[in-house]
Each structure stands twice: as C-alpha cells, then as structure tokens.
Design an enzyme around this catalytic site. Structure first.
Site, PDB file in Angstrom:
ATOM      1  CG  ASP A  99       2.697   0.179   7.938  1.00  0.00           C
ATOM      2  OD1 ASP A  99       2.211  -0.405   6.828  1.00  0.00           O
ATOM      3  OD2 ASP A  99       1.983   0.693   9.004  1.00  0.00           O
TER       4      ASP A  99
ATOM      5  CG  HIS B 194      -0.497   0.089   2.673  1.00  0.00           C
ATOM      6  ND1 HIS B 194      -0.005   1.329   3.244  1.00  0.00           N
ATOM      7  CD2 HIS B 194      -0.144  -1.142   3.394  1.00  0.00           C
ATOM      8  CE1 HIS B 194       0.361   0.911   4.428  1.00  0.00           C
ATOM      9  NE2 HIS B 194       0.250  -0.422   4.690  1.00  0.00           N
TER      10      HIS B 194
ATOM     11  CD  GLU C 260      -3.292  -1.348   5.319  1.00  0.00           C
ATOM     12  OE1 GLU C 260      -3.377  -2.363   5.731  1.00  0.00           O
ATOM     13  OE2 GLU C 260      -2.710  -0.190   5.647  1.00  0.00           O
ATOM     14  CD  GLU C 261      -1.459   2.388   7.750  1.00  0.00           C
ATOM     15  OE1 GLU C 261      -2.286   1.639   8.413  1.00  0.00           O
ATOM     16  OE2 GLU C 261      -0.271   1.952   7.476  1.00  0.00           O
TER      17      GLU C 261
ATOM     18  CG  HIS D 101       0.341   2.588  12.592  1.00  0.00           C
ATOM     19  ND1 HIS D 101      -1.032   1.975  12.883  1.00  0.00           N
ATOM     20  CD2 HIS D 101       0.548   1.972  11.426  1.00  0.00           C
ATOM     21  CE1 HIS D 101      -1.392   1.224  12.006  1.00  0.00           C
ATOM     22  NE2 HIS D 101      -0.484   1.180  10.965  1.00  0.00           N
TER      23      HIS D 101
ATOM     24  CG  ASP E  36       0.907  -4.024   4.833  1.00  0.00           C
ATOM     25  OD1 ASP E  36       1.834  -3.288   5.215  1.00  0.00           O
ATOM     26  OD2 ASP E  36      -0.272  -3.897   4.982  1.00  0.00           O
TER      27      ASP E  36
END
Length: 466
Positions: free
Chosen positions: A296, A284, A330-331, A429, A358
């Site tokens: 990520d 992503h 995606e998140e 994140h 991912d």
C-alpha cells in the site's frame, strides 16, 4: 564461361535477391494490434521489472508518510526512476496540506488484570495530556451501538469498539468496519468520552495494530483516538466477559504539524498520433509510517510504471499517450488526487480513461469498465486478451480507484482491474507491510493486465468516454 552458363548465373542471382527481399518484406510487415498487445502482454508476464522497481522504492526510501523527509525523498526517487526508465516527459505538480507528526504511544490495562497492549495512534489524533489518561473503559460492539447509546453513556470513560472486520476477496468488509476508525472519536465525544480505542481495521491475528485516518467534527470535542492490535482486542473482550470493571492507561503524544508542499509525480510515454489525449494509470506514492509501504501502495506504483515502460519500448506505440501519475498524500484524504483534478479540470476531454492500482499485490482476477455503450467493442478486445491471464470481464459498472474519484466525478470514464485482496487487510497500514509479502509473479501478472488495458484504450479507434 559460355553464354548459357552466364545467363544461368544471372538468373539465379536475381532470383536469390528477390527471395531475400520478399523474406525481408515479410519480417518487416507491421504486426496487427492483437499481435502487438499479445506480445507485450507475454513480455510483461515474464518480466521482473515491477518487482525491481518496488524493491528500489522500499529499500531506498521505505516508509514515506506525507509531510515527512521520506516524502520528499520519495518524490526525488519517483522523478529519477521515471527518467531512468526512459519516459518521454517527467514533471511534478505541487500539493500543499496540513501535516501530522507521530510521537510516543502507550497503552495498558491496569485493572482488573495488568497487560500492556499494542496500540497505534490514528492519523491526526490529538494527544492525551502529558501524563496520559487513566480511566474506566466502556465497551461497544459497534459504532452503531455507540451512536445509539444514551447521551452520557461514556462520560469520563475511554470507549472501546470491538467490531471485527470480515475477510473477503474484494475487500467489501472494509467499508462497514472502517466507520469505527473514521467516526469513532466524534461519536465517543458526543457521549462524553475522554478517548476512543478501536479494534484494528484489519483481518490479521498478529499483534500489530493498524493505523489510518480519522476525522473530527467542528463543534464536537476532540478526543485522542487509537487502534489496538486484534489479539489485544480479543484479550480486552475476554476480560469484559468476566463482568469486571476495566481500567486503561492511554498515552499519545502525536500532534499536528506545519503545512507542507509535496508533489504529484507524473511521467508520460507519448502516443504516436493523438499526443494530447491520454490514458491515466498510477498509484499513490505516499504510505503510512509503520511499514515500508510495499503493498500500500508501492505495488501499484511499480505495476503501472512497469506497464508504461513496456508499452513505451514497443516499436508500434499506441495512438494516445500513456500517463503515469504517482499521487501525493492519498492516505490523509486523496489530497494529491484532488489537486490533480483541480489543475486538470479544463483538460478533461483529453483524459479519455483511467485505472488505478491501489489494492495490494495479489493477482487480478476480474476487470470492469464504466464507458459509453459505443466503447464496448474495445472492452471486448481487452477481455479476449486478458482471458489467458485468468481475468474475466465482469460488467460496465466499474467504480474508480481512490485517486481517480475526483476525475471520475468530473466525468472521466474509468476501469477497475480487480486484485485478489483476500490477505490485503492482514497487512494494510501495519508494520507488516514489507517487501517480503510480495510475490514477483503476481506483480508480473498485474503488469501484463495493465499493458493490455492501457495499450488498447490508448489505441482505440474512437475516444473512450462515459
């Protein structure tokens, strides 16, 4: 020159050219499939391409939260990068969604001791009142404890959930822990809370909170939601151990934004025979806004782009097309993946299989498949060629990567190339998700594995299916 000498020269010359022609024939003889794939695997293993792609993305774009100007810049970057790598076809497909805008965020313990604590608002949290919220804090060790508590157990209070996430190579500690992030605001509101602050869903000990999506439920009051850094969660837990009343000030100004249209970015290396049939790989393109999205999922983007490039440069391309999809948003709920599945559902039979990268930038240590029994011969070939990379075949019960879930649910077969995620949730994140955490040699090993998987799947004698 006598006749004998002349005949000798003619004989020698003819033999010389015959030998040269035979040698040329030997060198131009097509390689076997195994030889081709082994050669491409070894080329990938010694390539710096994936790291160069990732360096470009994190330097020229950086953080790229869905719906922001950086999102648009990432789409532009993706199209230009795929074209510059020589992909045969490059295009975009629109993805529309609601947005969320992060603004100022602040928290402090005001009594019995005074400490400013590091927090981050969770995705799509409503704001606090402009002046903030100051209230007593009530402690629950888990979301299960919260949901099982009496109806008014948090009335007028800020809920604190302190459950720690456990560290595992395969990341299995994430599922049980992330419930607090996903559903904490709903459960807290049911108990009368005015806000919820959770221990970050991560395994690090840095004073850097982890963001991520949370959800509200229709008919349940919406309360502000945030995550605090793990050291601050430890601090708060120690204060509660002293059996004192704890008060906190919380201020979050983040809020919902307008609708926005981003793009899934798609590139193809065309197959040599069955051009409409494709093997889908990708990652992503979006990230959260705190770091630069290196692990990520910039790593997954770079790994799969590099793998397709190496296959595309081969003189003996596989029978089927390699499609790289850089999924949008995606998140915030697999939004690009759902749009892709909706758009391509009538072309499902030509999506023969797929795998998504991912889970960071650690080495791949195992792979699994989810294919029909009569496809296991090609899986066996993959296992043999991945073994020198330190990768073992596990079983035929693979689940899909996040962005392949919608296609998997429609019936597409999938593979899972499993990365070592021991340290993944130290960075996930957070503001610490930056390029310096990525080892080029690990990316190269990932690329080599994806080359083996994608080439053999695309070159299979029969279509891979479930």
């Amino acid at each position: 020159m006598n006749k004998t000498s002349f005949l000798f020269i003619i004989f020698f010359t003819l033999n010389f050219f015959a030998v040269v022609a035979e040698g040329a024939s030997e060198t131009s003889k097509p390689q076997s499939e195994t030889e081709v794939v082994a050669s491409l695997r070894d080329k990938a293993l010694n390539s710096h391409l994936a790291f160069d792609i990732l360096e470009s993305l994190t330097t020229e774009v950086g953080a790229r939260m869905a719906g922001t100007p950086q999102d648009a810049l990432a789409v532009k970057w993706g199209v230009e990068k795929l074209k510059s790598l020589g992909f045969d076809k490059v295009w975009t497909e629109p993805v529309t969604f609601d947005t969320w805008i992060r603004k100022e965020e602040y928290a402090a313990i005001v009594s019995p001791y005074q400490h400013e604590i590091k927090i981050t608002a969770l995705g799509f949290s409503v704001p606090t009142p402009e002046q903030g919220i100051e209230a007593e804090v009530v402690h629950f060790k888990s979301i299960e404890d919260l949901s099982q508590s009496p109806k008014d157990s948090a009335k007028g209070k800020i809920v604190f959930i302190s459950r720690k996430m456990e560290r595992f190579r395969d990341g299995k500690g994430y599922g049980p822990a992330v419930k607090a992030r996903s559903n904490g605001a709903v459960e807290a509101a049911k108990k009368g809370a005015v806000a919820v602050v959770i221990r970050s869903i991560g395994t690090d000990s840095h004073r850097l909170p982890h963001t991520g999506m949370m959800r509200y439920k229709e008919g349940v009051n919406k309360v502000p939601a945030a995550a605090m850094s793990n050291p601050d969660a430890d601090l708060l837990t120690r204060i509660f151990a002293r059996k004192k009343t704890v008060k906190m000030k919380l201020q979050i100004n983040s809020h919902a934004g307008p609708k926005y249209t981003s793009q899934n970015v798609i590139g193809e290396m065309t197959g040599s025979e069955f051009t409409n049939e494709k093997v889908v790989i990708g990652g992503h393109l979006d990230s959260w806004d705190l770091g630069t999205g290196a692990v990520d999922d910039g790593a997954g983007v770079a790994i799969t782009m590099a793998a397709a490039k190496i296959i595309g440069d081969s003189k003996q391309r596989p029978k089927r097309t390699i499609r790289v999809v850089l999924w949008a948003n995606e998140e915030q709920g697999l939004v690009g993946a759902k749009a892709y599945a909706k758009r391509h559902k009538d072309d499902l039979e030509n999506h023969i299989t797929g795998a998504e990268s991912d889970f960071g930038a650690g080495k791949i240590y195992a792979f699994a498949s989810r294919v029909a029994e009569d496809n296991l011969a090609v899986v066996k070939k993959m296992a043999k060629l991945m073994k020198p990379l330190g990768i073992e075949y596990v079983d035929n019960e693979a689940g899909p990567g996040p962005d392949l879930i919608p296609m998997y649910e429609l019936g597409m077969s999938v593979f899972s190339l499993r990365q070592d995620g021991t340290d993944y949730f130290d960075l996930h994140h957070t503001a610490d998700d930056t390029l310096d955490k990525v080892k080029p040699e690990n990316l190269a090993q990932n690329v080599a594995a994806y080359v083996v998987f994608a080439y053999l799947a695309a070159n299979s004698e029969q279509k891979i299916s479930r």
